[in-house]
Write a protein that holds these residues in place. Structure first.
Motif, PDB file in Angstrom:
ATOM      1  N   SER A  55       5.656   8.594  13.112  1.00 54.34           N
ATOM      2  CA  SER A  55       4.982   8.046  14.276  1.00 54.34           C
ATOM      3  C   SER A  55       6.015   7.505  15.261  1.00 54.34           C
ATOM      4  N   ALA A  56       5.618   7.407  16.513  1.00 56.82           N
ATOM      5  CA  ALA A  56       6.538   6.957  17.550  1.00 56.82           C
ATOM      6  C   ALA A  56       6.892   5.486  17.401  1.00 56.82           C
ATOM      7  N   HIS A  57       6.048   4.709  16.732  1.00 56.42           N
ATOM      8  CA  HIS A  57       6.306   3.276  16.598  1.00 56.42           C
ATOM      9  C   HIS A  57       6.919   2.928  15.235  1.00 56.42           C
ATOM     10  N   ALA A  58       7.659   3.853  14.657  1.00 55.47           N
ATOM     11  CA  ALA A  58       8.275   3.622  13.353  1.00 55.47           C
ATOM     12  C   ALA A  58       9.227   2.421  13.404  1.00 55.47           C
ATOM     13  N   GLN A  59       9.203   1.633  12.370  1.00 56.09           N
ATOM     14  CA  GLN A  59      10.020   0.427  12.262  1.00 56.09           C
ATOM     15  C   GLN A  59      11.499   0.798  12.126  1.00 56.09           C
ATOM     16  N   ILE A  60      12.343   0.311  13.029  1.00 60.11           N
ATOM     17  CA  ILE A  60      13.773   0.582  12.968  1.00 60.11           C
ATOM     18  C   ILE A  60      14.489  -0.492  12.145  1.00 60.11           C
ATOM     19  N   VAL A  61      14.054  -1.745  12.250  1.00 54.55           N
ATOM     20  CA  VAL A  61      14.658  -2.838  11.496  1.00 54.55           C
ATOM     21  C   VAL A  61      14.277  -2.679  10.025  1.00 54.55           C
ATOM     22  N   PRO A  62      15.248  -2.721   9.104  1.00 58.36           N
ATOM     23  CA  PRO A  62      14.935  -2.548   7.678  1.00 58.36           C
ATOM     24  C   PRO A  62      13.948  -3.593   7.159  1.00 58.36           C
ATOM     25  N   GLN A  63      13.082  -3.170   6.266  1.00 61.43           N
ATOM     26  CA  GLN A  63      12.113  -4.038   5.612  1.00 61.43           C
ATOM     27  C   GLN A  63      12.484  -4.115   4.129  1.00 61.43           C
ATOM     28  N   PRO A  64      13.148  -5.189   3.693  1.00 60.83           N
ATOM     29  CA  PRO A  64      13.575  -5.290   2.295  1.00 60.83           C
ATOM     30  C   PRO A  64      12.457  -5.774   1.382  1.00 60.83           C
ATOM     31  N   TRP A  65      12.567  -5.428   0.092  1.00 62.24           N
ATOM     32  CA  TRP A  65      11.634  -5.920  -0.912  1.00 62.24           C
ATOM     33  C   TRP A  65      12.327  -6.053  -2.258  1.00 62.24           C
ATOM     34  N   VAL A  66      11.689  -6.838  -3.122  1.00 63.38           N
ATOM     35  CA  VAL A  66      12.115  -6.956  -4.517  1.00 63.38           C
ATOM     36  C   VAL A  66      10.941  -6.509  -5.366  1.00 63.38           C
ATOM     37  N   SER A  67      11.251  -6.056  -6.564  1.00 60.43           N
ATOM     38  CA  SER A  67      10.217  -5.515  -7.433  1.00 60.43           C
ATOM     39  C   SER A  67      10.503  -5.892  -8.883  1.00 60.43           C
ATOM     40  N   VAL A  68       9.445  -6.211  -9.606  1.00 60.97           N
ATOM     41  CA  VAL A  68       9.533  -6.489 -11.040  1.00 60.97           C
ATOM     42  C   VAL A  68       8.461  -5.648 -11.716  1.00 60.97           C
TER      43      VAL A  68
END
Length: 129
Positions: A24-37
């Motif tokens: 999509s044209a509005h794709a997030q450029i700034v990284p979105q971090p996450w943690v997972s367990v």
């Protein structure tokens, strides 16, 4: 054996389809971090990941001291973002398949649930900037 072949073929087909889905044209450029367990066969598993431009990478720590990296492809929908991925893990674990969904919980926080063939079922918590 036949069911495993059908499942792998279906997963591979969905993975290729998601890679060919236009962004999509509005794709997030700034990284979105996450943690997972998560958990696999009674062992606790962990990972950290980040997503940008509907692509993601996840560094995972699985059972028996295995460590690996997964490459993920997201499909951005208004509220949820399903994903599929492919990775490789050490300790003779080999190739890993993954899939899941991330959901926006608020403007800056998202949660998710996923499955990785090496790390098992996992829960995710992440932030948006």
């Amino acid at each position: 054996m036949k069911n495993a072949f059908i499942a792998k073929t279906l997963f591979a087909s969905l993975s290729l389809l998601s890679l060919l889905t236009p962004q999509s044209a509005h794709a997030q450029i700034v990284p979105q971090p996450w943690v997972s367990v998560g958990s696999q066969e009674g062992d606790i598993t962990y990972s950290v990941g980040a997503r940008a431009l509907n692509l993601g990478a996840e560094l995972g720590f699985g059972p028996d001291g295995s460590t690996g990296v997964d490459v993920l492809k997201f499909i951005s929908l208004p509220v949820i973002s399903p994903y599929v991925g492919l990775g490789y893990y050490s300790a003779d674990k080999g190739v890993a398949f993954s899939g899941g969904v991330q959901v926006g919980a608020s403007d800056n926080v998202f949660v998710g649930v996923g499955y990785n063939s090496v790390r098992g079922v996992n829960g995710q918590l992440g932030v948006r900037f």
